[in-house]
Design a protein around this motif. Sequence first.
Motif, PDB file in Angstrom:
ATOM      1  N   VAL A  18     -12.546   3.387  -6.026  1.00 25.05           N
ATOM      2  CA  VAL A  18     -11.082   3.306  -5.944  1.00 25.05           C
ATOM      3  C   VAL A  18     -10.450   4.632  -6.363  1.00 25.05           C
ATOM      4  O   VAL A  18      -9.563   5.165  -5.673  1.00 25.05           O
ATOM      5  N   ALA A  19     -10.909   5.170  -7.491  1.00 23.94           N
ATOM      6  CA  ALA A  19     -10.348   6.420  -8.015  1.00 23.94           C
ATOM      7  C   ALA A  19     -10.603   7.584  -7.066  1.00 23.94           C
ATOM      8  O   ALA A  19      -9.711   8.413  -6.817  1.00 23.94           O
ATOM      9  N   ALA A 105       0.227   4.147  -7.042  1.00 26.14           N
ATOM     10  CA  ALA A 105      -1.145   4.433  -6.615  1.00 26.14           C
ATOM     11  C   ALA A 105      -1.815   5.429  -7.549  1.00 26.14           C
ATOM     12  O   ALA A 105      -3.001   5.286  -7.888  1.00 26.14           O
ATOM     13  N   MET A 106      -1.068   6.430  -7.994  1.00 23.32           N
ATOM     14  CA  MET A 106      -1.635   7.422  -8.908  1.00 23.32           C
ATOM     15  C   MET A 106      -1.914   6.815 -10.290  1.00 23.32           C
ATOM     16  O   MET A 106      -2.860   7.214 -10.982  1.00 23.32           O
ATOM     17  N   MET A 107      -1.111   5.825 -10.682  1.00 26.43           N
ATOM     18  CA  MET A 107      -1.377   5.124 -11.935  1.00 26.43           C
ATOM     19  C   MET A 107      -2.679   4.329 -11.821  1.00 26.43           C
ATOM     20  O   MET A 107      -3.509   4.335 -12.737  1.00 26.43           O
ATOM     21  N   VAL A 108      -2.853   3.666 -10.683  1.00 28.76           N
ATOM     22  CA  VAL A 108      -4.093   2.934 -10.432  1.00 28.76           C
ATOM     23  C   VAL A 108      -5.279   3.901 -10.439  1.00 28.76           C
ATOM     24  O   VAL A 108      -6.340   3.607 -11.006  1.00 28.76           O
ATOM     25  N   ARG A 109      -5.108   5.055  -9.812  1.00 26.77           N
ATOM     26  CA  ARG A 109      -6.173   6.066  -9.795  1.00 26.77           C
ATOM     27  C   ARG A 109      -6.559   6.484 -11.210  1.00 26.77           C
ATOM     28  O   ARG A 109      -7.754   6.536 -11.552  1.00 26.77           O
ATOM     29  N   THR A 146     -17.976  -2.165  -0.490  1.00 27.21           N
ATOM     30  CA  THR A 146     -16.679  -1.552  -0.202  1.00 27.21           C
ATOM     31  C   THR A 146     -16.603  -1.032   1.230  1.00 27.21           C
ATOM     32  O   THR A 146     -15.610  -1.237   1.936  1.00 27.21           O
ATOM     33  N   LEU A 147     -17.664  -0.349   1.659  1.00 26.58           N
ATOM     34  CA  LEU A 147     -17.652   0.244   2.991  1.00 26.58           C
ATOM     35  C   LEU A 147     -17.655  -0.804   4.094  1.00 26.58           C
ATOM     36  O   LEU A 147     -17.184  -0.540   5.207  1.00 26.58           O
TER      37      LEU A 147
END
Length: 226
Positions: A18-19, A105-109, A146-147
Amino acid sequence: MKIQSKPFFFIGAICFIVAFFLTCLDISSFNRDFYKKEYAQLNTAAEIGMSEADLTHTTEVLLDYIQNKRADLDVMATISGVDRAVFNEKEILHMVDVKNLYLDAMMVRNFSWVGFIVMIGIGIMISKKDSIFALSDMFLKAIVSTLSVLTLLGIYALVDFNSFWLQFHYIFFTNDLFFLDPNTDILIQMVPSQFFFDLVFKIVSTFGIGILLVCLVSIYFRRKKA
Protein backbone atom coordinates in the motif's frame (compact mmCIF):
# COMPACT_ATOMS: atom_id res chain seq x y z
CA MET A 1 0.94 -21.16 22.73
CA LYS A 2 3.84 -19.96 20.60
CA ILE A 3 3.24 -16.69 18.77
CA GLN A 4 3.69 -17.04 15.02
CA SER A 5 5.65 -14.42 13.09
CA LYS A 6 3.93 -15.02 9.74
CA PRO A 7 0.77 -12.95 10.45
CA PHE A 8 2.96 -9.98 11.37
CA PHE A 9 5.07 -10.42 8.24
CA PHE A 10 1.95 -10.74 6.07
CA ILE A 11 0.40 -7.57 7.50
CA GLY A 12 3.76 -5.84 7.15
CA ALA A 13 3.95 -6.91 3.51
CA ILE A 14 0.44 -5.57 2.81
CA CYS A 15 1.44 -2.27 4.48
CA PHE A 16 4.53 -2.15 2.26
CA ILE A 17 2.50 -2.73 -0.91
CA VAL A 18 0.00 0.00 0.00
CA ALA A 19 2.74 2.45 1.00
CA PHE A 20 4.83 1.73 -2.08
CA PHE A 21 1.86 2.09 -4.44
CA LEU A 22 0.86 5.44 -2.93
CA THR A 23 4.49 6.57 -3.06
CA CYS A 24 4.61 5.71 -6.78
CA LEU A 25 1.35 7.63 -7.23
CA ASP A 26 2.77 10.65 -5.41
CA ILE A 27 6.05 10.74 -7.33
CA SER A 28 4.47 10.17 -10.74
CA SER A 29 1.59 12.62 -10.23
CA PHE A 30 3.90 15.53 -9.40
CA ASN A 31 6.66 14.84 -11.90
CA ARG A 32 6.91 18.11 -13.83
CA ASP A 33 8.78 16.48 -16.71
CA PHE A 34 5.84 14.13 -17.24
CA TYR A 35 3.50 17.11 -17.58
CA LYS A 36 5.81 18.79 -20.08
CA LYS A 37 5.99 15.62 -22.17
CA GLU A 38 2.22 15.11 -22.11
CA TYR A 39 1.53 18.74 -22.95
CA ALA A 40 3.87 18.51 -25.93
CA GLN A 41 2.32 15.25 -27.20
CA LEU A 42 -1.26 16.47 -26.77
CA ASN A 43 -0.50 20.02 -28.01
CA THR A 44 -2.24 21.23 -24.86
CA ALA A 45 -1.27 24.91 -24.91
CA ALA A 46 -2.53 25.40 -28.46
CA GLU A 47 -5.70 23.40 -27.80
CA ILE A 48 -6.53 25.63 -24.83
CA GLY A 49 -5.41 28.82 -26.55
CA MET A 50 -2.79 29.86 -24.00
CA SER A 51 0.96 30.29 -24.05
CA GLU A 52 3.41 27.61 -22.90
CA ALA A 53 4.52 29.95 -20.10
CA ASP A 54 0.97 30.46 -18.82
CA LEU A 55 0.30 26.72 -19.01
CA THR A 56 3.45 25.95 -17.03
CA HIS A 57 2.61 28.57 -14.42
CA THR A 58 -0.97 27.32 -14.11
CA THR A 59 0.29 23.75 -13.69
CA GLU A 60 2.66 24.83 -10.92
CA VAL A 61 -0.19 26.60 -9.12
CA LEU A 62 -2.44 23.55 -9.50
CA LEU A 63 0.14 21.04 -8.23
CA ASP A 64 1.23 23.27 -5.34
CA TYR A 65 -2.41 23.65 -4.31
CA ILE A 66 -3.02 19.89 -4.30
CA GLN A 67 0.08 19.38 -2.15
CA ASN A 68 -1.17 22.06 0.26
CA LYS A 69 1.74 24.38 -0.55
CA ARG A 70 -0.60 27.25 -1.36
CA ALA A 71 -4.06 28.22 -0.12
CA ASP A 72 -5.89 29.05 -3.35
CA LEU A 73 -6.21 28.49 -7.07
CA ASP A 74 -6.31 32.15 -8.02
CA VAL A 75 -4.35 32.26 -11.26
CA MET A 76 -4.74 34.55 -14.26
CA ALA A 77 -3.78 33.82 -17.85
CA THR A 78 -4.40 34.99 -21.38
CA ILE A 79 -6.72 32.44 -23.00
CA SER A 80 -7.75 32.91 -26.64
CA GLY A 81 -6.62 36.52 -26.36
CA VAL A 82 -8.64 37.27 -23.23
CA ASP A 83 -7.09 37.94 -19.81
CA ARG A 84 -9.15 35.93 -17.33
CA ALA A 85 -9.15 33.68 -14.29
CA VAL A 86 -8.15 30.20 -15.43
CA PHE A 87 -10.46 28.19 -13.17
CA ASN A 88 -14.15 28.75 -12.55
CA GLU A 89 -16.00 28.05 -9.30
CA LYS A 90 -16.95 24.47 -10.18
CA GLU A 91 -13.37 23.56 -11.09
CA ILE A 92 -12.07 25.09 -7.86
CA LEU A 93 -14.62 23.21 -5.75
CA HIS A 94 -13.68 19.96 -7.47
CA MET A 95 -10.01 20.61 -6.76
CA VAL A 96 -10.85 21.06 -3.08
CA ASP A 97 -12.11 17.46 -3.17
CA VAL A 98 -9.03 16.31 -5.10
CA LYS A 99 -6.73 18.00 -2.60
CA ASN A 100 -8.51 16.40 0.36
CA LEU A 101 -8.37 12.98 -1.32
CA TYR A 102 -4.64 13.39 -1.99
CA LEU A 103 -3.87 14.48 1.57
CA ASP A 104 -5.87 11.53 2.95
CA ALA A 105 -3.97 9.18 0.63
CA MET A 106 -0.64 10.54 1.84
CA MET A 107 -1.76 10.03 5.45
CA VAL A 108 -2.58 6.42 4.62
CA ARG A 109 0.84 6.09 2.95
CA ASN A 110 2.67 7.42 6.00
CA PHE A 111 0.76 5.18 8.41
CA SER A 112 1.40 2.23 6.08
CA TRP A 113 5.16 2.83 6.13
CA VAL A 114 5.04 2.96 9.93
CA GLY A 115 2.90 -0.18 10.00
CA PHE A 116 5.38 -1.94 7.70
CA ILE A 117 8.33 -1.12 9.97
CA VAL A 118 6.49 -2.07 13.16
CA MET A 119 5.06 -5.35 11.82
CA ILE A 120 8.36 -6.46 10.30
CA GLY A 121 10.18 -5.54 13.49
CA ILE A 122 7.81 -7.61 15.62
CA GLY A 123 8.04 -10.51 13.18
CA ILE A 124 11.84 -10.48 13.28
CA MET A 125 11.86 -10.47 17.08
CA ILE A 126 9.55 -13.48 17.12
CA SER A 127 11.12 -15.62 14.40
CA LYS A 128 14.74 -14.52 14.82
CA LYS A 129 16.87 -16.92 12.73
CA ASP A 130 14.03 -17.91 10.40
CA SER A 131 12.92 -14.34 9.79
CA ILE A 132 14.30 -14.00 6.24
CA PHE A 133 12.53 -17.14 5.01
CA ALA A 134 9.24 -16.30 6.75
CA LEU A 135 9.35 -12.68 5.56
CA SER A 136 10.09 -13.70 1.96
CA ASP A 137 7.30 -16.28 2.03
CA MET A 138 4.73 -13.82 3.35
CA PHE A 139 5.83 -11.10 0.92
CA LEU A 140 5.23 -13.46 -2.01
CA LYS A 141 1.79 -14.44 -0.71
CA ALA A 142 0.82 -10.82 -0.07
CA ILE A 143 2.03 -9.75 -3.51
CA VAL A 144 0.13 -12.56 -5.24
CA SER A 145 -3.04 -11.67 -3.32
CA THR A 146 -2.73 -7.97 -4.10
CA LEU A 147 -1.70 -8.35 -7.73
CA SER A 148 -4.66 -10.63 -8.40
CA VAL A 149 -6.98 -7.72 -7.58
CA LEU A 150 -4.83 -5.15 -9.39
CA THR A 151 -4.65 -7.32 -12.51
CA LEU A 152 -8.44 -7.43 -12.73
CA LEU A 153 -8.60 -3.66 -12.31
CA GLY A 154 -5.87 -3.23 -14.92
CA ILE A 155 -7.76 -5.33 -17.45
CA TYR A 156 -10.88 -3.27 -16.76
CA ALA A 157 -8.94 -0.05 -17.33
CA LEU A 158 -7.41 -1.29 -20.59
CA VAL A 159 -10.73 -2.51 -21.96
CA ASP A 160 -12.72 0.61 -21.05
CA PHE A 161 -10.66 3.33 -19.41
CA ASN A 162 -13.45 5.91 -19.48
CA SER A 163 -15.75 3.60 -17.52
CA PHE A 164 -12.92 2.71 -15.13
CA TRP A 165 -12.12 6.38 -14.53
CA LEU A 166 -15.79 7.24 -14.02
CA GLN A 167 -16.23 4.46 -11.46
CA PHE A 168 -13.12 5.67 -9.66
CA HIS A 169 -14.72 9.09 -9.25
CA TYR A 170 -18.03 7.61 -8.12
CA ILE A 171 -16.19 5.68 -5.39
CA PHE A 172 -13.93 8.44 -4.09
CA PHE A 173 -16.06 11.56 -4.56
CA THR A 174 -19.41 12.32 -2.97
CA ASN A 175 -20.66 14.80 -5.58
CA ASP A 176 -20.76 15.29 -9.35
CA LEU A 177 -18.37 18.23 -9.55
CA PHE A 178 -15.97 16.04 -11.53
CA PHE A 179 -18.33 16.24 -14.52
CA LEU A 180 -16.53 19.04 -16.34
CA ASP A 181 -17.24 20.45 -19.80
CA PRO A 182 -14.26 19.99 -22.17
CA ASN A 183 -15.58 22.86 -24.27
CA THR A 184 -15.45 25.46 -21.51
CA ASP A 185 -13.57 24.14 -18.46
CA ILE A 186 -9.80 24.67 -18.62
CA LEU A 187 -9.05 22.00 -16.02
CA ILE A 188 -10.31 19.13 -18.18
CA GLN A 189 -8.63 20.69 -21.22
CA MET A 190 -5.31 20.62 -19.35
CA VAL A 191 -5.69 17.00 -18.25
CA PRO A 192 -8.05 15.11 -20.61
CA SER A 193 -8.72 11.38 -20.42
CA GLN A 194 -5.64 10.54 -22.51
CA PHE A 195 -3.48 12.37 -19.98
CA PHE A 196 -4.94 10.33 -17.13
CA PHE A 197 -4.59 7.09 -19.09
CA ASP A 198 -0.89 7.82 -19.54
CA LEU A 199 -0.53 8.83 -15.89
CA VAL A 200 -2.21 5.67 -14.61
CA PHE A 201 0.00 3.59 -16.91
CA LYS A 202 3.10 5.36 -15.57
CA ILE A 203 2.06 4.79 -11.95
CA VAL A 204 1.25 1.13 -12.53
CA SER A 205 4.46 0.56 -14.51
CA THR A 206 6.63 2.09 -11.80
CA PHE A 207 4.81 0.12 -9.12
CA GLY A 208 5.03 -3.10 -11.15
CA ILE A 209 8.79 -2.82 -11.67
CA GLY A 210 9.34 -2.21 -7.96
CA ILE A 211 7.12 -5.14 -6.95
CA LEU A 212 8.86 -7.40 -9.47
CA LEU A 213 12.21 -6.61 -7.84
CA VAL A 214 10.76 -7.38 -4.41
CA CYS A 215 9.42 -10.68 -5.78
CA LEU A 216 12.80 -11.66 -7.19
CA VAL A 217 14.56 -10.88 -3.90
CA SER A 218 11.90 -12.79 -1.95
CA ILE A 219 12.17 -15.81 -4.25
CA TYR A 220 15.95 -15.78 -3.89
CA PHE A 221 15.90 -15.83 -0.08
CA ARG A 222 13.04 -18.33 0.01
CA ARG A 223 14.92 -20.78 -2.22
CA LYS A 224 18.18 -20.18 -0.41
CA LYS A 225 16.59 -21.22 2.88
CA ALA A 226 14.82 -24.19 1.33
